[in-house]
Design a protein around this motif. Structure first.
Motif, mmCIF file in Angstrom:
data_model
loop_
_atom_site.group_PDB
_atom_site.id
_atom_site.type_symbol
_atom_site.label_atom_id
_atom_site.label_comp_id
_atom_site.label_asym_id
_atom_site.label_seq_id
_atom_site.Cartn_x
_atom_site.Cartn_y
_atom_site.Cartn_z
ATOM 1 N N PHE A 1 53.572 46.914 36.799
ATOM 2 C CA PHE A 1 53.690 45.705 35.624
ATOM 3 C C PHE A 1 53.518 46.715 34.825
ATOM 4 C CE2 PHE A 1 52.933 42.249 38.533
ATOM 5 C CZ PHE A 1 53.901 42.023 39.263
ATOM 6 N N GLY A 2 54.010 47.690 34.151
ATOM 7 C CA GLY A 2 53.408 48.460 33.148
ATOM 8 C C GLY A 2 53.104 48.742 32.169
ATOM 9 N N HIS A 3 52.714 47.069 31.354
ATOM 10 C CA HIS A 3 52.180 47.205 30.293
ATOM 11 C C HIS A 3 51.156 45.823 29.957
ATOM 12 C CE1 HIS A 3 56.625 48.292 29.035
ATOM 13 N NE2 HIS A 3 55.983 48.906 28.027
ATOM 14 N N MET A 4 50.624 45.719 31.542
ATOM 15 C CA MET A 4 49.955 45.142 31.558
ATOM 16 C C MET A 4 48.117 45.480 32.394
ATOM 17 S SD MET A 4 51.580 42.484 34.016
ATOM 18 C CE MET A 4 50.227 40.870 34.267
ATOM 19 N N ASP B 1 49.932 54.349 31.733
ATOM 20 C CA ASP B 1 49.058 54.954 31.442
ATOM 21 C C ASP B 1 47.657 55.651 32.525
ATOM 22 O OD1 ASP B 1 50.265 54.442 28.895
ATOM 23 O OD2 ASP B 1 48.170 53.095 28.299
ATOM 24 N N ARG C 1 56.781 49.923 41.160
ATOM 25 C CA ARG C 1 57.543 48.944 39.942
ATOM 26 C C ARG C 1 55.878 48.194 39.912
ATOM 27 N NH1 ARG C 1 62.902 46.846 42.693
ATOM 28 N NH2 ARG C 1 63.747 48.957 43.747
ATOM 29 N N GLN D 1 41.243 48.145 32.220
ATOM 30 C CA GLN D 1 41.467 48.212 30.799
ATOM 31 C C GLN D 1 42.853 49.210 30.460
ATOM 32 O OE1 GLN D 1 41.406 45.027 29.193
ATOM 33 N NE2 GLN D 1 39.707 44.238 31.246
ATOM 34 N N ALA D 2 42.690 49.881 31.142
ATOM 35 C CA ALA D 2 44.089 51.100 30.997
ATOM 36 C C ALA D 2 45.511 50.156 31.432
ATOM 37 C CB ALA D 2 43.628 52.038 31.539
ATOM 38 N N ARG D 3 46.354 50.480 31.325
ATOM 39 C CA ARG D 3 47.373 49.915 30.729
ATOM 40 C C ARG D 3 48.247 50.776 31.997
ATOM 41 N NH1 ARG D 3 51.764 49.726 26.485
ATOM 42 N NH2 ARG D 3 51.473 52.145 25.902
#
Lengths: 292, 247
Positions: B91-94, B145, B89, B140-142
């Protein structure tokens, strides 16, 4: 021609404020509402009443529009945010239907189906905004303010918390986030922006009626956000420009008989939207992936 | 030694199914307790009861001798109980950095309290969490990713950044390669050396043997045994239940 372009630019600026308002909910908060035109309408009616009976000052009218929309948004947020995402969409749809009826029937406040006419030309800190260029400049000023505030908030802890909830509310809660409070604040902020958009719209049009605040308008605002790219500052602006300017640009296609231009416009418009969603499902502006 | 977190007589039913029955457990400071048992034994349900995601039908949960049953999950988290999830869980797009930063900012307002000093403290906690989990080079990687092991460590980094003194870890080492597993064990040991109390659910018995000070064995919502890893692991009846041989 110049007057037409200035009017189009002013409306585009106002709708950019509206798209930014919905982007707070959808893009940053993951709250899918199809009632944004309601808060647009509430802001417009509140600002129009202030302009008609108190002062035509755009700052005062915008504050009234933002305040009225934010207050009403609590009525939606508190009960509706307790339910799961898809039920919130339905709740917002219900509010949208209800609001159109109220806008039509509450004649003393909204003017009913005939709307409010004779809204005086706006002024800003004592300066009249009767010149269309001055009105455009004022609307651009409000848009910049809304964008700067959005950027500051979304880059700070509030924005991070909101995006955390958007991505996974259970995990966010496990990190100490009060999901209800944060979502309510996000709804209030987004709806206050929509109220500002409404205030600018009533000042620009000097006439408002319920037809500007229907479900169609809510869907149009949502399309601006989704086509432009959710969760980015620039995306909704790009979506607004595309959706408002594309039909206008298509009017200038040479060789089409004037009687057929409407049909061709609709076909090209629909095709462009479909292609965009197939090839850029995340919207025109998407967040870049950076891996060091 | 008095328990930091004490669970006593917990019961929770889902319709006709008793997910947790009369479950008691005491978590002590700096001790790693593993919940072990076959799938469906009620381990994750116990975590959900402690964190307020589920409410117990009866029983008591005390944190520092104060009851926490009935508190919302965010209030329990703010009292110093952090958890991880089986499915992470994140925060995938952060970004990785924002995932960890978010863990240091519990206040639900437009800004965080405490001014510059608190901001500096939060920054240091973020740096520490990233360094300990080896994610300093990926800020800085999401999250979506990241490679699987990196995601696991991001989940741990968030927990470290909360500053919580009680960690509930749901299968934290599952699917890790041997190198990452060793890194995870080191991470856990350094945390417990600093007094962090850990309760973990883990199917990898090698990891359990390596890190756990105590084991509670569960089956069908009931605690069948509790004790030192060596004692529990040698119990043939428990092994038969664990590996599905109940004959």
């Amino acid at each position: 021609m110049i007057a037409y372009l200035v009017n189009l630019a002013t409306l585009t600026t106002i709708f950019a404020v509206l798209a930014t308002s919905l982007n707070i909910l959808i893009g940053y908060g993951g709250i899918f509402s199809i009632a944004q035109a309601v808060f647009f309408g509430v802001g417009a009616y509140a600002a129009a009443q202030v302009a008609l009976h108190v002062t035509p000052d755009l700052l005062v009218a915008s504050a009234a529009g933002a305040g009225a929309a934010a207050l009403l948004s609590i009525c939606l947020a508190l009960p509706a945010l307790r339910v799961r995402d898809e039920y919130f969409v339905i709740a917002s749809l219900g509010l949208q239907m209800l609001a159109v009826t109220v806008f039509t029937e509450a004649t003393p406040i909204t003017g009913g189906f005939g709307g409010l006419v004779g809204i005086p030309p706006a002024s800003l800190l004592g300066l009249p905004l009767t010149d269309p260029n001055a009105m455009l400049a004022a609307c651009l000023g409000f848009l910049v303010l809304v964008l700067v505030l959005t950027r500051v908030l979304m880059r700070g802890s509030f924005g991070r918390s909101l995006m955390a909830i958007r991505d996974n509310d259970t995990a966010a809660e496990a990190l100490g986030k009060n999901v209800m409070v944060l979502k309510t604040l996000a709804v209030m902020l987004g709806c206050a922006y929509a109220g500002i958009g409404g205030a600018l719209y009533s000042a620009q049009m000097q006439f408002i009626n319920v037809e500007s605040f229907t479900l169609d308008q809510s869907v149009l605002i949502m399309a601006m956000v989704i086509i432009g790219g959710t969760g980015t500052l620039i995306g909704p602006l790009v979506g607004t420009v595309l959706i408002l300017l594309l039909p206008a640009a298509l009017s200038f296609i040479p060789g089409i008989p004037p009687t057929e231009i409407g049909v061709v416009q609709q076909m090209i418009y629909g095709l462009v939207m479909t292609l965009l969603m197939i090839f850029r499902p995340g919207g025109l502006v998407t967040l870049r992936t950076r891996r060091q | 030694m008095s328990a930091l977190l004490s669970l006593s007589g917990l019961n929770r039913r889902f319709g006709g199914l008793a997910a947790v029955s009369d479950f008691s457990l005491a978590l002590e400071s700096g001790i790693v307790t593993a919940l072990v048992g076959p799938n469906g034994a009620g381990k994750t349900t116990i975590f959900n009861l402690v964190t307020g995601n589920l409410r117990a039908d009866s029983g008591q949960i005390l944190l520092h001798d104060k009851p926490i049953i009935g508190l919302s999950p965010h209030r329990i988290a703010r009292l110093g109980i952090a958890r991880s999830f089986q499915d992470l869980r994140l925060f995938g797009h952060m970004s990785v950095l924002d995932n960890v930063r978010a863990a240091t900012e519990p206040t639900s307002w437009f800004w965080q309290a405490g001014g510059a000093a608190a901001r500096q403290q939060r920054r240091e906690r973020v740096e520490t969490a990233l360094e300990r989990t080896g994610l300093s080079g990926l800020t800085q990687a999401r999250a979506i990713d990241l490679a699987y092991a990196e995601r696991k460590f991001l989940s741990m980094a968030r927990i470290i950044a909360t500053g919580a003194r009680i960690w509930l870890l749901d299968e934290p080492a599952s699917g890790l390669d041997p190198r990452s597993r060793a890194q995870f064990v080191d991470l856990l040991r350094s945390a417990t050396a600093e007094g962090v109390t850990v309760c973990l659910i883990e199917h990898n018995l090698d990891i359990v043997t390596e890190v756990a000070d105590r084991i509670a064995f569960l089956d069908q919502g009931r605690k069948l045994a509790e004790g030192e890893p060596a004692d529990i692991m040698q119990d043939k009846a428990l092994a038969a239940i664990y590996f599905g041989d109940r004959t």
